[in-house]
Design a protein around this motif. Structure first.
Motif, PDB file in Angstrom:
ATOM      1  N   ILE A 418     -46.890 -16.121 -25.381  1.00 43.93           N
ATOM      2  CA  ILE A 418     -45.867 -16.955 -24.776  1.00 43.93           C
ATOM      3  C   ILE A 418     -44.661 -17.108 -25.707  1.00 43.93           C
ATOM      4  CG2 ILE A 418     -46.845 -19.130 -25.584  1.00 43.93           C
ATOM      5  CD1 ILE A 418     -46.088 -20.407 -23.012  1.00 43.93           C
ATOM      6  N   CYS A 419     -44.920 -17.152 -27.034  1.00 46.32           N
ATOM      7  CA  CYS A 419     -43.820 -17.247 -27.993  1.00 46.32           C
ATOM      8  C   CYS A 419     -43.061 -15.932 -28.090  1.00 46.32           C
ATOM      9  CB  CYS A 419     -44.350 -17.658 -29.368  1.00 46.32           C
ATOM     10  SG  CYS A 419     -44.900 -19.386 -29.450  1.00 46.32           S
ATOM     11  N   PHE A 420     -43.772 -14.812 -27.974  1.00 48.51           N
ATOM     12  CA  PHE A 420     -43.103 -13.516 -28.024  1.00 48.51           C
ATOM     13  C   PHE A 420     -42.190 -13.304 -26.820  1.00 48.51           C
ATOM     14  CE2 PHE A 420     -43.359  -9.150 -26.296  1.00 48.51           C
ATOM     15  CZ  PHE A 420     -42.431  -8.559 -27.150  1.00 48.51           C
ATOM     16  N   VAL A 421     -42.702 -13.512 -25.609  1.00 49.59           N
ATOM     17  CA  VAL A 421     -41.886 -13.228 -24.425  1.00 49.59           C
ATOM     18  C   VAL A 421     -40.687 -14.162 -24.344  1.00 49.59           C
ATOM     19  CG1 VAL A 421     -43.812 -12.261 -23.113  1.00 49.59           C
ATOM     20  CG2 VAL A 421     -43.274 -14.694 -22.888  1.00 49.59           C
ATOM     21  N   PHE A 422     -40.787 -15.352 -24.950  1.00 47.99           N
ATOM     22  CA  PHE A 422     -39.647 -16.270 -24.967  1.00 47.99           C
ATOM     23  C   PHE A 422     -38.452 -15.646 -25.665  1.00 47.99           C
ATOM     24  CE2 PHE A 422     -37.146 -19.551 -27.096  1.00 47.99           C
ATOM     25  CZ  PHE A 422     -36.821 -20.374 -26.025  1.00 47.99           C
ATOM     26  N   CYS A 423     -38.703 -14.727 -26.600  1.00 51.39           N
ATOM     27  CA  CYS A 423     -37.622 -14.095 -27.368  1.00 51.39           C
ATOM     28  C   CYS A 423     -36.710 -13.229 -26.514  1.00 51.39           C
ATOM     29  CB  CYS A 423     -38.207 -13.277 -28.513  1.00 51.39           C
ATOM     30  SG  CYS A 423     -39.079 -14.271 -29.744  1.00 51.39           S
ATOM     31  N   ALA A 424     -37.058 -13.047 -25.251  1.00 52.13           N
ATOM     32  CA  ALA A 424     -36.173 -12.324 -24.334  1.00 52.13           C
ATOM     33  C   ALA A 424     -34.869 -13.074 -24.108  1.00 52.13           C
ATOM     34  CB  ALA A 424     -36.877 -12.084 -22.996  1.00 52.13           C
ATOM     35  N   ILE A 425     -34.809 -14.359 -24.490  1.00 47.37           N
ATOM     36  CA  ILE A 425     -33.575 -15.123 -24.309  1.00 47.37           C
ATOM     37  C   ILE A 425     -32.472 -14.632 -25.242  1.00 47.37           C
ATOM     38  CG2 ILE A 425     -34.878 -17.175 -23.643  1.00 47.37           C
ATOM     39  CD1 ILE A 425     -34.027 -18.408 -26.335  1.00 47.37           C
ATOM     40  N   PHE A 426     -32.831 -13.944 -26.325  1.00 50.21           N
ATOM     41  CA  PHE A 426     -31.828 -13.464 -27.272  1.00 50.21           C
ATOM     42  C   PHE A 426     -31.246 -12.137 -26.800  1.00 50.21           C
ATOM     43  CE2 PHE A 426     -34.803 -15.975 -29.890  1.00 50.21           C
ATOM     44  CZ  PHE A 426     -33.917 -16.926 -30.364  1.00 50.21           C
ATOM     45  N   PRO A 427     -29.977 -11.892 -27.093  1.00 45.95           N
ATOM     46  CA  PRO A 427     -29.391 -10.585 -26.754  1.00 45.95           C
ATOM     47  C   PRO A 427     -30.065  -9.487 -27.566  1.00 45.95           C
ATOM     48  CG  PRO A 427     -27.685 -12.211 -27.277  1.00 45.95           C
ATOM     49  CD  PRO A 427     -28.997 -12.811 -27.698  1.00 45.95           C
ATOM     50  N   LYS A 428     -30.009  -8.266 -27.070  1.00 47.35           N
ATOM     51  CA  LYS A 428     -30.544  -7.137 -27.826  1.00 47.35           C
ATOM     52  C   LYS A 428     -29.809  -7.004 -29.158  1.00 47.35           C
ATOM     53  CE  LYS A 428     -32.400  -4.020 -24.336  1.00 47.35           C
ATOM     54  NZ  LYS A 428     -32.324  -2.674 -23.740  1.00 47.35           N
ATOM     55  N   ASP A 429     -30.556  -6.591 -30.171  1.00 45.87           N
ATOM     56  CA  ASP A 429     -30.024  -6.360 -31.519  1.00 45.87           C
ATOM     57  C   ASP A 429     -29.539  -7.643 -32.193  1.00 45.87           C
ATOM     58  OD1 ASP A 429     -30.431  -3.554 -31.392  1.00 45.87           O
ATOM     59  OD2 ASP A 429     -28.580  -3.353 -30.246  1.00 45.87           O
ATOM     60  N   ALA A 430     -29.840  -8.803 -31.634  1.00 46.78           N
ATOM     61  CA  ALA A 430     -29.414 -10.057 -32.249  1.00 46.78           C
ATOM     62  C   ALA A 430     -30.214 -10.319 -33.518  1.00 46.78           C
ATOM     63  CB  ALA A 430     -29.600 -11.215 -31.271  1.00 46.78           C
TER      64      ALA A 430
END
Length: 591
Positions: A418-430
């Motif tokens: 759940i913590c990993f998939v939350f990281c989809a909120i960041f733009p790519k290469d951020a």
């Protein structure tokens, strides 16, 4: 859409909250007990549902409905918590003449008939929805309490590479051979058995590199005994020893151990343990003690996706496999794409090179896309691939990439998923600040409670675990060696995005407000003049949890802030600016 990890996390938090909050509701106690029971029965089948949803549209829809209702209940809980806090503040500030009245309100929440009826109807409404979801579950033939891990027979590896030519690995191959043959490290000169792990994310070519080393003539001449063992996700010492002995018959551990040592004793051997996932130090130490019987120069070469596993095994610092260059990706793609008669015209070559760049240095992507397009001589099909995301292909069953990446994902405990998939909120290469990420996890209630441990410390452990498992990369540390920032490989970001689906959205020059949907939970806005015209489109989002505003247009931010009252479930408001916001936040009761 968030998968079972998110839903399970929500439900596990909701059950005790429901009991604590609504057990005070004597008239609704029976409904609360039913709701808790329903949650328990649903939670038991989530693991099976997650595994089936990619191939079963009905299961995917069922999970989506379940997630929506779970969010609805969490919002009710959030609202109740907010009102309790507000009452506590009132009690603290109340005059002595009114303090008793406020205290009674806190001691006996929902004391007003109107509030009791309102919340009571919400409970019953949610219970009805969960009942319907539970009925639908029975038609999906989902199993409870799935304990077996994913095992894929097609991932069993052999010592011979299936690649006609290996691109971009000559220098790495030479370095590894030099270590194996000359033992240039020096760190293990006094040890009989040396272990060198090769580390990298799935699909990067660890197995292929190990195969080219294993079959090199210099290695064959140097090591009189060479053995290849595919370990995969189940680390069974008996199975490893049987593979070393090339035996299939059942035998006792003691007997196998004796035979292995007889086979390897006094020899300069090379054993490749491919695809190791084991994190049990004792199990590894037991195997190493069995293998540590050769002459000086005996070597074990391993491949793994996890730095943590590499640290457990290594006697020589692990070898981090690099990404391929765009040129090498193109050569690999070209070899496959024009194998079956597709005309090698300038148009096809130009589009093919664009596709090769999208592979982001991962050979599995280049090989898979090239193989697929080798059977398509229509240039429109090539353009369609060029303009689509990589996993759009894998979801149609035409790529193995997502299966490999998802295997790493499924290996994570629920809390890490759940913590990993939350990281989809960041733009790519951020570049992701570690502390900021942990704070966001905390704000959304994603970090589990651990007895006698601060939430921040638990969040830091989760971050480190994801890093060790290669979900994060390009980490940077301060002068004391403490990690401060990291990045996600594009493919890892895409994996997270494919799981979250419509829950994350970025409103910028490339994505208009037309893409805003009710399912969105996390919104990043690049504020400029054009978005001011679209701000009222945000009202179509029913349950926004995160709003992050970026850019220099202060007026645009003020326009967005003016509609905050439309988002009662908001948990995170992030403003990357120096504008005064107090006037807007005063009107927003939840922050």
């Amino acid at each position: 859409m968030a998968e079972a990890a998110l839903i399970s996390g929500l439900l596990s938090n909701l059950a005790p909250l429901i009991k604590d909050e609504f057990s005070l509701f004597w008239s609704f106690k029976k409904e609360v007990q039913k709701l808790s029971s329903t949650l328990t029965s649903i939670s038991a089948v989530l693991e099976d549902a997650e595994r089936k949803k990619d191939k079963d549209k009905q299961t995917e829809d069922w999970l989506r409905k379940l997630k929506d209702v779970a969010y609805e209940v969490r919002d009710i809980m959030d609202d109740r918590t907010y009102k309790d806090l507000r009452l506590q503040v009132k009690r603290h500030n109340a005059s002595s003449s009114t303090r008793i009245k406020v205290t009674n309100s806190i001691t006996h929440p929902f004391i007003s008939t109107w509030t009791r009826l309102k919340v009571g109807h919400k409970i019953k409404d949610v219970q009805e929805k969960f009942n319907q979801i539970s009925l639908e579950r029975q038609t999906l033939s989902l199993r409870e309490s799935i304990h077996d891990k994913f095992t894929s027979r097609w991932r069993e590896t052999i010592s011979l590479s299936s690649c006609n030519k290996v691109y971009g690995r000559d220098m790495e191959k030479k370095k590894i051979i030099d270590i194996l043959v000359n033992n240039t490290s020096g760190d293990c000169a006094d040890k009989k058995l040396s272990i060198l792990p090769i580390v990298g994310i799935g699909g990067l070519g660890k197995t292929t590199l190990a195969q080219t080393v294993f079959n090199d003539e210099e290695i064959t001449n140097h090591f009189k005994t060479k053995i290849w063992v595919c370990v995969s996700d189940e680390f069974d010492i008996q199975l490893v020893m049987k593979a070393i002995l090339e035996e299939k018959a059942e035998a006792r551990l003691e007997e196998l151990q004796k035979k292995v040592r007889e086979k390897l004793s006094g020899k300069r051997y090379l054993i490749v343990l491919d695809d190791v996932w084991n994190e049990n130090v004792e199990a590894w130490d037991q195997l190493r003690s069995i293998l540590d019987c050769g002459s000086n120069g005996a070597f074990v070469l391993t491949t793994t996706r996890k730095k943590k596993v590499a640290r457990i095994m290594e006697t020589i610092e692990h070898f981090q496999i690099s990404l391929l260059s765009d040129e090498d990706c193109w050569l690999l793609f070209e070899e496959r794409a024009f194998m079956c008669g597709t005309p090698k015209t300038p148009n096809f070559v130009d589009i093919g090179k664009e596709i090769a760049k999208k592979c982001k240095g991962v050979p599995l992507v280049a090989k898979t896309l090239g193989s697929q397009l080798g059977f398509k001589s229509n240039i429109n099909e090539w353009c369609k691939i060029r303009d689509n995301e990589v996993w759009d292909i894998s979801q149609n069953g035409e790529s193995d990439l997502m299966s490999i990446l998802r295997l790493s994902y499924y290996d994570l405990p629920y809390d890490l998923r759940i913590c990993f998939v939350f990281c989809a909120i960041f733009p790519k290469d951020a570049e992701i600040e570690k502390m900021r990420l942990i704070q966001l996890w905390m704000a959304h209630g994603l970090i589990p409670t651990v007895k006698n441990q601060e939430v921040e410390d638990t969040g830091n452990e989760i971050w480190k675990e994801l890093y060790w498992r290669s979900f994060f990369q390009d980490e940077k540390s301060d002068q004391y060696g403490i990690y401060e920032t990291c990045k996600m490989h594009d493919l890892m970001h895409d994996l997270a995005q494919s799981i979250m689906k419509n829950e994350c959205y970025t409103l910028d020059a490339n994505n208009s407000s037309d893409g805003l949907k009710r399912e969105i939970r996390h919104l990043t806005v690049m504020v400029d003049d054009f978005v001011k015209k679209s701000v009222h489109s945000l009202k179509k989002i029913e349950g926004l949890h995160s709003l992050m505003l970026n850019g220099r247009d202060v007026d645009g931010k003020q326009t967005f802030l003016s509609v905050l009252k439309e988002f009662p479930a908001l948990r995170v408001l992030e403003l990357n600016c120096d504008m005064p916001v107090v006037n807007y936040l005063v009107e927003y009761e939840r922050l």
